[in-house]
Design a protein around this motif. Structure first.
Motif, PDB file in Angstrom:
ATOM      1  N   ASP A   1       0.808  -1.222   0.000  1.00  8.03           N
ATOM      2  CA  ASP A   1       0.000   0.000   0.000  1.00  8.03           C
ATOM      3  C   ASP A   1       0.846   1.280   0.000  1.00  8.03           C
ATOM      4  O   ASP A   1       0.737   2.121   0.891  1.00  8.03           O
ATOM      5  N   ILE A   2       1.666   1.438  -1.019  1.00 10.08           N
ATOM      6  CA  ILE A   2       2.534   2.607  -1.150  1.00 10.08           C
ATOM      7  C   ILE A   2       1.671   3.853  -1.356  1.00 10.08           C
ATOM      8  O   ILE A   2       0.751   3.861  -2.173  1.00 10.08           O
ATOM      9  N   LYS A   3       1.959   4.903  -0.609  1.00  9.12           N
ATOM     10  CA  LYS A   3       1.236   6.180  -0.726  1.00  9.12           C
ATOM     11  C   LYS A   3       2.236   7.299  -0.986  1.00  9.12           C
ATOM     12  O   LYS A   3       3.334   7.304  -0.434  1.00  9.12           O
ATOM     13  N   ILE A   4       1.826   8.231  -1.810  1.00  7.27           N
ATOM     14  CA  ILE A   4       2.643   9.410  -2.077  1.00  7.27           C
ATOM     15  C   ILE A   4       2.275  10.467  -1.032  1.00  7.27           C
ATOM     16  O   ILE A   4       1.106  10.569  -0.645  1.00  7.27           O
ATOM     17  N   PRO A   5       3.231  11.248  -0.555  1.00  8.62           N
ATOM     18  CA  PRO A   5       2.868  12.295   0.409  1.00  8.62           C
ATOM     19  C   PRO A   5       1.933  13.320  -0.240  1.00  8.62           C
ATOM     20  O   PRO A   5       1.932  13.505  -1.451  1.00  8.62           O
ATOM     21  N   THR A   6       1.139  13.978   0.578  1.00 13.35           N
ATOM     22  CA  THR A   6       0.198  14.978   0.080  1.00 13.35           C
ATOM     23  C   THR A   6       0.919  16.125  -0.612  1.00 13.35           C
ATOM     24  O   THR A   6       0.431  16.698  -1.572  1.00 13.35           O
ATOM     25  N   LYS A   7       2.097  16.467  -0.113  1.00  9.39           N
ATOM     26  CA  LYS A   7       2.905  17.529  -0.708  1.00  9.39           C
ATOM     27  C   LYS A   7       4.324  16.998  -0.851  1.00  9.39           C
ATOM     28  O   LYS A   7       4.849  16.373   0.045  1.00  9.39           O
ATOM     29  N   GLY A   8       4.930  17.255  -2.012  1.00  8.58           N
ATOM     30  CA  GLY A   8       6.262  16.723  -2.273  1.00  8.58           C
ATOM     31  C   GLY A   8       7.367  17.741  -2.070  1.00  8.58           C
ATOM     32  O   GLY A   8       7.120  18.929  -1.878  1.00  8.58           O
ATOM     33  N   ASN A   9       8.624  17.267  -2.139  1.00  7.88           N
ATOM     34  CA  ASN A   9       9.775  18.167  -2.002  1.00  7.88           C
ATOM     35  C   ASN A   9      10.737  18.038  -3.185  1.00  7.88           C
ATOM     36  O   ASN A   9      11.862  18.506  -3.126  1.00  7.88           O
ATOM     37  N   ILE A  10      10.289  17.386  -4.271  1.00  5.05           N
ATOM     38  CA  ILE A  10      11.093  17.226  -5.482  1.00  5.05           C
ATOM     39  C   ILE A  10      10.236  17.635  -6.670  1.00  5.05           C
ATOM     40  O   ILE A  10       9.037  17.358  -6.706  1.00  5.05           O
ATOM     41  N   TYR A  11      10.853  18.289  -7.653  1.00 10.59           N
ATOM     42  CA  TYR A  11      10.162  18.555  -8.913  1.00 10.59           C
ATOM     43  C   TYR A  11      11.066  18.092 -10.045  1.00 10.59           C
ATOM     44  O   TYR A  11      12.271  17.943  -9.878  1.00 10.59           O
ATOM     45  N   SER A  12      10.464  17.813 -11.190  1.00 15.01           N
ATOM     46  CA  SER A  12      11.208  17.264 -12.316  1.00 15.01           C
ATOM     47  C   SER A  12      10.767  17.959 -13.592  1.00 15.01           C
ATOM     48  O   SER A  12       9.593  17.900 -13.951  1.00 15.01           O
ATOM     49  N   VAL A  13      11.698  18.643 -14.243  1.00 18.99           N
ATOM     50  CA  VAL A  13      11.407  19.336 -15.501  1.00 18.99           C
ATOM     51  C   VAL A  13      12.624  19.246 -16.404  1.00 18.99           C
ATOM     52  O   VAL A  13      13.731  19.008 -15.939  1.00 18.99           O
ATOM     53  N   ASN A  14      12.396  19.461 -17.691  1.00 21.34           N
ATOM     54  CA  ASN A  14      13.495  19.579 -18.637  1.00 21.34           C
ATOM     55  C   ASN A  14      13.736  21.074 -18.829  1.00 21.34           C
ATOM     56  O   ASN A  14      13.039  21.729 -19.592  1.00 21.34           O
ATOM     57  N   GLU A  15      14.709  21.616 -18.120  1.00 20.72           N
ATOM     58  CA  GLU A  15      14.998  23.052 -18.178  1.00 20.72           C
ATOM     59  C   GLU A  15      15.365  23.496 -19.588  1.00 20.72           C
ATOM     60  O   GLU A  15      15.202  24.650 -19.944  1.00 20.72           O
ATOM     61  N   GLY A  16      15.844  22.579 -20.421  1.00 21.45           N
ATOM     62  CA  GLY A  16      16.183  22.914 -21.792  1.00 21.45           C
ATOM     63  C   GLY A  16      14.979  23.357 -22.609  1.00 21.45           C
ATOM     64  O   GLY A  16      15.129  23.980 -23.649  1.00 21.45           O
ATOM     65  N   ASN A  17      13.783  23.030 -22.132  1.00 20.70           N
ATOM     66  CA  ASN A  17      12.549  23.439 -22.816  1.00 20.70           C
ATOM     67  C   ASN A  17      11.903  24.667 -22.189  1.00 20.70           C
ATOM     68  O   ASN A  17      10.785  25.029 -22.562  1.00 20.70           O
ATOM     69  N   ALA A  18      12.576  25.311 -21.260  1.00 25.06           N
ATOM     70  CA  ALA A  18      11.974  26.424 -20.523  1.00 25.06           C
ATOM     71  C   ALA A  18      11.439  27.526 -21.434  1.00 25.06           C
ATOM     72  O   ALA A  18      10.409  28.125 -21.143  1.00 25.06           O
ATOM     73  N   GLN A  19      12.113  27.785 -22.540  1.00 22.41           N
ATOM     74  CA  GLN A  19      11.648  28.855 -23.429  1.00 22.41           C
ATOM     75  C   GLN A  19      10.308  28.513 -24.087  1.00 22.41           C
ATOM     76  O   GLN A  19       9.615  29.400 -24.581  1.00 22.41           O
ATOM     77  N   ASN A  20       9.934  27.239 -24.072  1.00 18.52           N
ATOM     78  CA  ASN A  20       8.669  26.818 -24.679  1.00 18.52           C
ATOM     79  C   ASN A  20       7.547  26.589 -23.667  1.00 18.52           C
ATOM     80  O   ASN A  20       6.437  26.241 -24.053  1.00 18.52           O
ATOM     81  N   TRP A  21       7.850  26.764 -22.380  1.00 20.37           N
ATOM     82  CA  TRP A  21       6.834  26.521 -21.361  1.00 20.37           C
ATOM     83  C   TRP A  21       5.732  27.567 -21.429  1.00 20.37           C
ATOM     84  O   TRP A  21       5.979  28.731 -21.765  1.00 20.37           O
ATOM     85  N   ASP A  22       4.544  27.151 -21.034  1.00 27.97           N
ATOM     86  CA  ASP A  22       3.449  28.107 -20.914  1.00 27.97           C
ATOM     87  C   ASP A  22       3.565  28.833 -19.566  1.00 27.97           C
ATOM     88  O   ASP A  22       4.419  28.504 -18.731  1.00 27.97           O
ATOM     89  N   GLY A  23       2.712  29.824 -19.372  1.00 30.98           N
ATOM     90  CA  GLY A  23       2.764  30.646 -18.164  1.00 30.98           C
ATOM     91  C   GLY A  23       2.620  29.870 -16.863  1.00 30.98           C
ATOM     92  O   GLY A  23       3.432  30.050 -15.937  1.00 30.98           O
ATOM     93  N   PRO A  24       1.612  28.992 -16.728  1.00 27.90           N
ATOM     94  CA  PRO A  24       1.464  28.253 -15.477  1.00 27.90           C
ATOM     95  C   PRO A  24       2.670  27.372 -15.145  1.00 27.90           C
ATOM     96  O   PRO A  24       3.072  27.286 -13.987  1.00 27.90           O
ATOM     97  N   THR A  25       3.263  26.744 -16.139  1.00 28.66           N
ATOM     98  CA  THR A  25       4.429  25.902 -15.883  1.00 28.66           C
ATOM     99  C   THR A  25       5.595  26.754 -15.395  1.00 28.66           C
ATOM    100  O   THR A  25       6.268  26.408 -14.415  1.00 28.66           O
ATOM    101  N   THR A  26       5.825  27.873 -16.057  1.00 28.84           N
ATOM    102  CA  THR A  26       6.908  28.781 -15.654  1.00 28.84           C
ATOM    103  C   THR A  26       6.699  29.255 -14.222  1.00 28.84           C
ATOM    104  O   THR A  26       7.637  29.247 -13.415  1.00 28.84           O
TER     105      THR A  26
END
Length: 168
Positions: free
Chosen positions: A59-84
């Motif tokens: 019964d693995i559960k993910i915490p309600t709030k995390g402390n890691i994020y994962s993005v491809n920073e190389g695509n930052a110029q193509n991100w939309d406003g909410p992602t940025t």
């Protein structure tokens, strides 16, 4: 499906919400299988002396709030406003909380569905920026999709940023 029972591409171009099971295996100093058949997520570790997988992480559960994020920073110029905005909040939180740690992985849709399935079964969410990831209907095998996989509250924050952008 066609009448001669031969599988076709159309047989697999189904929405993720039709999945009945998903899992992945990690190899290293030990071999672990993480699996869900729609009733939670469970982790099994290979016992080489028995040649069998033993339930080691029920019964693995993910915490309600995390402390890691994962993005491809190389695509930052193509991100939309909410992602940025969200990535900026991860790096430079304004509420006094510590910054999140960065990890990166990229996926195509046939990887997104199993991970979204597992994420939801563990109490998290999977969101494309427009809808629940498992509600996508692929049109081709190697289709790509933006994906936010994460803790429930973190994905709610992303959804709120998209909702705010839609209003403006």
């Amino acid at each position: 499906m066609n009448h001669n029972n031969e599988p076709t591409t159309e047989d697999v171009l189904k929405p993720g919400n039709e999945m009945v099971a998903a899992g992945y295996c990690m190899y290293g100093s030990s071999c672990m299988l993480v699996l869900s058949s729609g009733t939670g997520v469970h982790g099994f570790t290979l016992d080489p002396s028995l040649g069998e997988f033993i339930l080691t992480h029920p019964d693995i559960k993910i915490p309600t709030k995390g402390n890691i994020y994962s993005v491809n920073e190389g695509n930052a110029q193509n991100w939309d406003g909410p992602t940025t905005k969200y990535v900026e909040r991860c790096k430079y939180p304004k509420d006094g909380s510590p910054a999140k740690s960065l990890r990166y992985v990229g996926s195509v849709l046939y990887e997104v569905f199993p991970m979204a399935f597992l994420m939801e079964q563990a109490g998290g969410q999977a969101f494309t920026g427009k809808k629940r990831a498992l509600d996508l209907v692929p049109e081709k095998i190697h289709e790509r999709s933006p994906i936010f996989l994460g803790s429930y509250d973190d994905v709610e924050e992303i959804k709120a940023l998209y909702a705010t952008e839609e209003k403006n």
